[in-house]
Motif scaffolding. Structure first.
Motif: not given
Length: 286
Positions: A132, A135, A176
């Protein structure tokens, strides 16, 4: 009960005239040791006079992690190159996912700078795993009334569910990486009993007051580091108190932090600086 490994006193780290205590990292607790919790600054409490210059956090970049800002008193006006903008007042929070990179500013509102008032703010950095790191950036600003509250122990404990959930009550933010975060307000004698998976890292910082935590007395401006040896957590307030409390599964990845960037390697840090200088975090516009 889960045993306490060490209690860490926050260190004084003023930023200009802004009273600041750094609870993480400190000389005794390096960044990455409370995986995935990286950093905590406690600003205030202090009172600003009328006609003040407000918070000093003008435009600056971030990449590779998330910032969670708890406004206990005062306010913060947020703006970033992702197009997000808001003013969050006392009792609210800001959750910013820096991800692949953006520039943001955190300053006081015109009203606060004109009139002054009490200010107390905590900013926590939470890591992102490698999958991530790049991201898309995101921002969520919640006012006090947007955050679910749970009343426990006959009203002596009030728990703000900031992210994740508490038992069957979901928070307004689902991270997340399943980060669980709460702000907990205790009246004297208030007791909170819970179970945290033994594999999880616990984050527990005493903002105000004095509490008995799994048999040890912990006072304000202290961060509690736990061993990962049991599930039970028992917290009882001996004075009116506030704690910042959370837990998460550690990522067990390399942590390389330099200035406003947190990545997995030195090469990625160098790339972050290059991308920022090339304008890939967006162009700041006043």
């Amino acid at each position: 009960m889960r045993s306490i490994k060490k209690i860490h006193k926050a260190v004084s780290a003023p930023i200009g005239n802004l009273v600041t205590y750094r609870a993480l990292p400190t000389p005794a607790l390096e960044i990455g040791e409370l995986d995935p919790f990286l950093f905590l600054n406690h600003h205030g409490p202090q009172q600003y006079p009328a006609r003040n210059s407000g918070l000093p956090f003008g435009p600056h970049p971030h990449r590779g992690f998330e910032t969670v800002t708890f406004i206990l008193a005062g306010d913060i006006m947020h703006k970033d190159t992702g197009g997000y903008e808001s003013t969050i007042k006392a009792g609210g929070i800001q959750w910013m996912t820096a991800g692949r990179g953006l520039i943001h500013a955190e300053v006081s509102s015109d009203e606060f700078m004109a009139n002054g008032g009490d200010l107390e703010i905590l900013q926590l950095w939470v890591n992102l795993p490698a999958r991530y790191k790049m991201t898309e950036p995101n921002y969520i600003g919640l006012q006090k009334e947007d955050i679910p509250k749970i009343t426990l122990d006959e009203g002596k404990v009030i728990l703000d569910v900031v992210s994740g959930r508490w038992e069957d009550v979901p928070a307004s933010i689902q991270s997340l990486t399943d980060i669980q975060l709460y702000t907990v307000y205790f009246k004297v004698g208030g007791k909170l009993t819970t179970q945290i998976p033994a594999t999880h890292t616990i984050f527990l910082y005493v903002v105000r007051g004095e509490l008995n935590i799994n048999g040890q007395t912990v006072t304000k401006l202290n961060l509690v580091e736990f061993n990962q040896d049991a599930e039970d957590l028992i917290i009882e307030a001996t004075t009116d108190s506030i704690i910042l409390f959370g837990h998460a599964q550690p990522f067990n990845e390399p942590v390389v932090a330099y200035g406003p960037f947190v990545m997995n390697s030195e090469k990625e840090i160098q790339e972050a600086y290059q991308d920022y200088q090339e304008g890939k975090f967006g162009i700041w516009q006043d």
